[in-house]
Design a protein around this motif. Sequence first.
Motif, PDB file in Angstrom:
ATOM      1  N   ASN A   1      43.218  57.951  42.449  1.00 13.94           N
ATOM      2  CA  ASN A   1      43.692  58.188  41.076  1.00 13.94           C
ATOM      3  C   ASN A   1      44.099  56.921  40.342  1.00 13.94           C
ATOM      4  N   GLU A   2      43.823  55.755  40.945  1.00 14.31           N
ATOM      5  CA  GLU A   2      44.129  54.496  40.267  1.00 14.31           C
ATOM      6  C   GLU A   2      42.874  53.668  40.034  1.00 14.31           C
ATOM      7  N   GLY A   3      42.172  53.321  41.112  1.00 12.50           N
ATOM      8  CA  GLY A   3      40.970  52.543  40.882  1.00 12.50           C
ATOM      9  C   GLY A   3      40.466  51.794  42.089  1.00 12.50           C
ATOM     10  N   VAL A   4      39.480  50.948  41.828  1.00 10.53           N
ATOM     11  CA  VAL A   4      38.817  50.134  42.843  1.00 10.53           C
ATOM     12  C   VAL A   4      38.871  48.685  42.389  1.00 10.53           C
ATOM     13  N   LYS A   5      39.206  47.793  43.314  1.00  9.10           N
ATOM     14  CA  LYS A   5      39.216  46.369  42.998  1.00  9.10           C
ATOM     15  C   LYS A   5      38.301  45.618  43.962  1.00  9.10           C
ATOM     16  N   LEU A   6      37.501  44.722  43.402  1.00  5.41           N
ATOM     17  CA  LEU A   6      36.585  43.881  44.161  1.00  5.41           C
ATOM     18  C   LEU A   6      36.824  42.426  43.774  1.00  5.41           C
ATOM     19  N   ALA A   7      36.594  41.511  44.710  1.00  3.53           N
ATOM     20  CA  ALA A   7      36.769  40.090  44.438  1.00  3.53           C
ATOM     21  C   ALA A   7      35.483  39.331  44.757  1.00  3.53           C
ATOM     22  N   LYS A   8      35.296  38.224  44.108  1.00  2.22           N
ATOM     23  CA  LYS A   8      34.111  37.387  44.286  1.00  2.22           C
ATOM     24  C   LYS A   8      33.946  36.960  45.743  1.00  2.22           C
TER      25      LYS A   8
ATOM     26  N   ARG B   1      25.977  32.545  42.479  1.00  2.06           N
ATOM     27  CA  ARG B   1      26.309  33.934  42.140  1.00  2.06           C
ATOM     28  C   ARG B   1      27.481  34.387  43.020  1.00  2.06           C
ATOM     29  N   PRO B   2      28.221  35.368  42.610  1.00  2.00           N
ATOM     30  CA  PRO B   2      28.237  35.947  41.272  1.00  2.00           C
ATOM     31  C   PRO B   2      28.996  35.042  40.307  1.00  2.00           C
ATOM     32  N   TYR B   3      28.896  35.352  39.031  1.00  2.00           N
ATOM     33  CA  TYR B   3      29.613  34.569  38.024  1.00  2.00           C
ATOM     34  C   TYR B   3      31.052  35.054  37.855  1.00  2.00           C
ATOM     35  N   LEU B   4      31.258  36.338  38.031  1.00  2.00           N
ATOM     36  CA  LEU B   4      32.584  36.931  37.840  1.00  2.00           C
ATOM     37  C   LEU B   4      33.522  36.592  38.997  1.00  2.00           C
ATOM     38  N   ASP B   5      34.807  36.503  38.689  1.00  2.00           N
ATOM     39  CA  ASP B   5      35.821  36.329  39.738  1.00  2.00           C
ATOM     40  C   ASP B   5      36.154  37.659  40.396  1.00  2.00           C
ATOM     41  N   ALA B   6      36.052  38.737  39.649  1.00  2.00           N
ATOM     42  CA  ALA B   6      36.445  40.043  40.178  1.00  2.00           C
ATOM     43  C   ALA B   6      35.905  41.155  39.290  1.00  2.00           C
ATOM     44  N   ILE B   7      35.892  42.360  39.849  1.00  2.00           N
ATOM     45  CA  ILE B   7      35.576  43.576  39.097  1.00  2.00           C
ATOM     46  C   ILE B   7      36.678  44.584  39.385  1.00  2.00           C
ATOM     47  N   GLU B   8      37.161  45.225  38.338  1.00  2.00           N
ATOM     48  CA  GLU B   8      38.175  46.268  38.495  1.00  2.00           C
ATOM     49  C   GLU B   8      37.685  47.552  37.821  1.00  2.00           C
ATOM     50  N   PHE B   9      37.627  48.624  38.590  1.00  2.29           N
ATOM     51  CA  PHE B   9      37.312  49.951  38.066  1.00  2.29           C
ATOM     52  C   PHE B   9      38.623  50.721  37.948  1.00  2.29           C
ATOM     53  N   THR B  10      38.945  51.193  36.753  1.00  4.40           N
ATOM     54  CA  THR B  10      40.180  51.935  36.529  1.00  4.40           C
ATOM     55  C   THR B  10      39.865  53.405  36.298  1.00  4.40           C
TER      56      THR B  10
END
Length: 529
Positions: free
Chosen positions: A204-211, A220-229
């Motif tokens: 019920n909060e989310g998913v966090k991923l890191a480079k 690659r990748p260019y992003l430092d992180a992705i956060e799904f809320t």
Amino acid sequence: MKSRTSWYALLSVVTALSVTASPGWAQKSGGVLRIQHMDTPPSASIHEEATVSTAVPFMSLYNNLVMFDQNVPRNSFESIVPDLATSWAWSDDGRKLTFKLREGVKWHDGKPFTSKDVVCTIDLLLGKGDLRRNPRGAWYGNVEKATAQGDFEVTLHVKHRQPALLALLASGYSPIYPCHVSAADMRRRPIGTGPFKFVELKMNEGVKLAKNKDYWKKGRPYLDAIEFTIIPDRSTRMLSFASGKYDMTFPTDVTVPLLKNLKKDAPHAQCTMRATGVSTNLIVNREMPPFDDPRIRRAMALSLDRKAFIDILSEGEAKMGGALLPPPDGVWGLPSDQLEGIVGYGDVAKSRDEARELMKQAGYGPDKRLKIKVSTRNIAPFRDPATILIDHLKQIYIDGELEVIDTSVYYNRVFKKDYVVALNLTGTAVDDPDVAFFEGYACGSLRNYNNYCNAEMTKLFEAQSQETDQKKRMKMAWEIDRKLQEDIARPIIAHNRAAGCWQPYVKGITLHVNSIYNGARFEDVWLDR
């Protein structure tokens, strides 16, 4: 786009020695990509789940042997590119598919990737491991085994020619898992070789991923992180995106009506409305009385006003079809003229007259109505059509009560056949008959939710799978699809369309136009701000 003939000609031998180049712009590194999500993924283990809620947030943890080019909108045989495999070739008799593997790749925990990991993954899919469930095991019924030739070569041995096998391996649903990590840990603390590493999954909060700073694709990748809320209410999701709080909607979240509103509220947003490869359909537990009576199942199919569903939910943009994605979005689906004469696709009033007569024969009528629960998943794309279904069933003496079920419970229920009647959405990850037929309709398949089982049809599935002449295979697929609809195997209501939107500073995004399951690697995405 090349002809379908050339698409099939690639099946004999394919050698691909380099990864497809990214678009030629000046990418910037850094930043966190913030994406909305509809609900809590059941787990992080792609091989054990059957929902885009898992496929999208976790695809970027992994690599496949091969994948569909993330920068090419339409998945096809021509868009398959190397991933953990650098090249591949079929044997002359079509019984062996051999892959040369990439050297120097490491898992997120630093252990080396080798051919043993590929063999372990194939063993899992063949039912030889400890997967809790195996939704796509039916994809690999033709695979006998995988063998390693040293650390960097693997051969898949098949029972008969299967032209589509490489496309199945290219899906986002086909990641390679590590031998040294248990299936239980892959659900909660997954390890991959992909561009991002797992940080957390909170219900019920989310998913966090890191480079993954040691990713084998340099730069690659260019992003430092992705956060799904996770934001359960879709109206809230749309408003928060329009306000600029999020960089991207969930890729399948924006309906036709909502897209019109978003264009007004966020005129600079970039959006792609396209086919999703997902059908809305009716599933019925045919082993549960009184639905073991084929007259009742046929009556339910005859009650459906498909045009009403399409007009209400998508303002006419969704499409009627059978089991396969209809053209022009799909390659294999029944053209509109092929739908003529199929049960429930003609005059709705006439069909409902027949349905009411069938219900009376089964012992029901105006004075004895059948009361049921109509189960569905507790998100808007499921709930909205379920309410329409209930209204349609009323026309044939069936009174339905809506039962909404959270995602984590819903799939357990349908896998176990613990339901009576349900409004379901079925995603076909790859536009190919081998996926749609074996996964959805073959005897014993986990995703054959209503236990349709016809041994003669299974033989037809196998025959089309072996056919290397695409025109012949197309005709075979059409014949099978029509028979499935006539058998009321799983009434297809509509093939859906949806949009995903992102802010203009998000670059390198390509939403695939014929599947929502294969384009979430995110390794080419960057933020221009």
